[in-house]
Write a protein that holds these residues in place. Structure first.
Motif, PDB file in Angstrom:
ATOM      1  N   SER A 104     147.156  27.124  74.837  1.00 40.22           N
ATOM      2  CA  SER A 104     147.590  27.792  73.617  1.00 40.22           C
ATOM      3  C   SER A 104     149.023  27.343  73.339  1.00 40.22           C
ATOM      4  N   LYS A 105     149.566  27.702  72.194  1.00 38.61           N
ATOM      5  CA  LYS A 105     150.846  27.173  71.713  1.00 38.61           C
ATOM      6  C   LYS A 105     151.903  26.979  72.836  1.00 38.61           C
ATOM      7  N   ASN A 106     152.446  25.794  72.906  1.00 40.24           N
ATOM      8  CA  ASN A 106     153.482  25.457  73.880  1.00 40.24           C
ATOM      9  C   ASN A 106     153.056  25.524  75.336  1.00 40.24           C
ATOM     10  N   LYS A 107     151.802  25.696  75.574  1.00 39.03           N
ATOM     11  CA  LYS A 107     151.347  25.754  76.973  1.00 39.03           C
ATOM     12  C   LYS A 107     150.629  24.457  77.361  1.00 39.03           C
ATOM     13  N   HIS A 108     150.831  23.423  76.546  1.00 42.62           N
ATOM     14  CA  HIS A 108     150.187  22.153  76.879  1.00 42.62           C
ATOM     15  C   HIS A 108     150.790  21.615  78.181  1.00 42.62           C
ATOM     16  N   LYS A 115     148.065  17.491  89.349  1.00 43.48           N
ATOM     17  CA  LYS A 115     149.095  18.543  89.321  1.00 43.48           C
ATOM     18  C   LYS A 115     149.978  18.401  88.081  1.00 43.48           C
ATOM     19  N   PRO A 116     150.505  19.548  87.569  1.00 44.85           N
ATOM     20  CA  PRO A 116     151.427  19.420  86.424  1.00 44.85           C
ATOM     21  C   PRO A 116     152.651  18.586  86.827  1.00 44.85           C
ATOM     22  N   ALA A 119     153.991  13.697  72.451  1.00 39.71           N
ATOM     23  CA  ALA A 119     153.908  14.840  71.526  1.00 39.71           C
ATOM     24  C   ALA A 119     154.087  16.147  72.297  1.00 39.71           C
ATOM     25  N   VAL A 120     153.597  16.190  73.531  1.00 41.74           N
ATOM     26  CA  VAL A 120     153.755  17.398  74.350  1.00 41.74           C
ATOM     27  C   VAL A 120     155.195  17.505  74.869  1.00 41.74           C
ATOM     28  N   LEU A 121     155.800  16.342  75.209  1.00 38.29           N
ATOM     29  CA  LEU A 121     157.104  16.375  75.895  1.00 38.29           C
ATOM     30  C   LEU A 121     158.321  16.281  74.988  1.00 38.29           C
ATOM     31  N   GLU A 122     158.132  15.863  73.739  1.00 34.19           N
ATOM     32  CA  GLU A 122     159.309  15.539  72.910  1.00 34.19           C
ATOM     33  C   GLU A 122     160.283  16.701  72.725  1.00 34.19           C
TER      34      GLU A 122
END
Ligand SMILES: Nc1ncnc2c1ncn2[C@@H]1O[C@H](COP(=O)(O)OP(=O)(O)OP(=O)(O)O)[C@@H](O)[C@H]1O
Ligand SMILES: [Mg+2]
Length: 359
Positions: free
Chosen positions: A41-45, A52-53, A77-80
């Motif tokens: 969900s939002k910002n939890k990518h 592992k993360p 797009a997730v990290l920018e």
């Protein structure tokens, strides 16, 4: 500070990682082949590496071949918003597709060779029937020169197009630019070209890529060409990339490489390019963090550049498209009419600096 280089672990990436150890506290090399992007969900990518993360990196430099354009775009797009990334998500999909790159270059007012795109062999054949020869036929994805073909007649163009059908890619038909089988490769870091070479194709070859046997020779770009290279990088929102320029009657940009190899350029210029890139990533990461911490951006930039200058607040005097500066400004620069200067321009900004031939 922690840096991750996400790549295909090429020699170039390893050279940069090695030099980056002198600047960053931790440097990790992550294989792009082992990365997954999990959407929550939002910002939890999450970016997952080997199950592992990944760590909270301060800088992530992601590079890979055109096959990974979509994955690279998704990772960034997730990290920018979490760390400094020298390329933005769209840089990957634009940069890895020659035609999309050309559209952005043209939007930015940069000269490109006349180029057409056709989705089918039939349409491509209609285009070449009306071309001048030799004509260039390319496929949109990067191939170190292998996907670039020269046709000297309608007949040879047609047989090239038939052979290309196996790739199931659209066809790019491009005007041939006469350069004596040379091109220019400029490595852009931020607002500067830090190294450039002229590549010359071997005998019997028109493609000047090092991978095709081209020989590189160090060159210093004139200010116009440097400006063109930096503007090209900006047009696809890349702080770090290499620009291929064909110097015909005028300079034309043909390609922006978002995953440039640095070995050929290092050999030709004898410059420590890996070190320059490592230092650049470190400085930009510091800058990014300072801005994020809500410090006064201008103050930070001043500290970083350790420059002192006088600021003038004035209304701009533009007449017939020419900017006129107040006499007091000219006086404090101490410029003489015979001085050679480097003019750097971007939207909302212009700087004029005396050209230092010692540099
Ligand atoms: N329009 C053109 N006219 C003359 N020569 C060209 C033209 N386009 C390309 N070339 C030659 O072919 C070389 C390769 O072309 P280009 O840079 O477009 O693709 P590429 O290098 O194969 O792509 P990538 O670097 O992404 O693998 C150029 O460096 C240049 O020497
Ligand atoms: Mg190229």
């Amino acid at each position: 500070m922690k840096l991750a280089i996400i790549s295909l672990s090429s020699g170039s990436s390893q050279m940069i990682a090695e030099k980056a150890k002198a600047f960053f506290d931790e440097v990790d090399m992550l294989s792009i082949k082992k990365i997954e992007v999990h959407l929550g969900s939002k910002n939890k990518h999450q970016i997952i590496y080997e199950g592992k993360p990944i760590k909270d990196y301060d800088c992530v430099y992601c590079k890979g071949s055109y096959k990974y354009a979509l994955l690279s775009r998704s990772i960034i797009a997730v990290l920018e918003d979490r760390c400094y990334t020298p390329l933005l998500p769209e840089s990957y999909t634009l940069g890895h597709d020659k035609f999309l790159t050309l559209i952005e270059l043209q939007k930015a007012g940069i000269e490109i060779p006349k180029t057409y795109l056709a989705g089918t062999v039939e349409e491509a054949k209609k285009l070449v029937a009306n071309s001048h020869f030799p004509a260039i036929i390319k496929i949109p994805s990067g191939t170190h020169g292998k996907g670039v073909m020269f046709a000297d007649s309608v007949e040879s163009a047609n047989s090239i197009l038939d052979a290309l059908e196996v790739f199931k890619q659209p066809y790019i038909i491009q005007e041939y630019v006469e350069t004596g089988a040379t091109d220019l490769r400029a490595l852009v870091l931020g607002d500067k070209v830090i190294a450039a070479m002229q590549r010359k194709a071997p005998k019997g070859e028109l493609r000047a890529n090092i991978h095709m046997g081209g020989k590189g020779k160090k060159i210093t770009l004139d200010p116009d060409t440097e400006y063109l290279a930096v503007k090209s990088a900006k047009s696809i929102k890349a702080d770090l990339c290499a620009i291929d320029i064909l110097k015909g009657l005028r300079p034309y940009v043909v390609e922006v490489n978002v995953s440039p190899g640095i070995q050929g350029l290092t050999k030709a210029t004898k410059l420590d390019i890996a070190d320059e890139i490592a230092k650049f990533l470190f400085e930009k990461t510091k800058e990014y963090q300072a801005v994020k911490a809500n410090k006064d951006y201008k103050k930070v930039m001043k500290e970083l550049k350790q420059k002192d200058s006088n600021e003038f607040l004035a209304n701009l005097n533009v007449k017939a498209g020419i900017i006129r500066l107040p006499e007091s400004v000219t006086a404090s620069t101490n410029f003489k009419p015979e001085d050679e200067v480097v003019i750097k321009v971007s939207e909302g900004k212009v700087s004029i600096e005396k050209h230092d031939i010692e540099k």
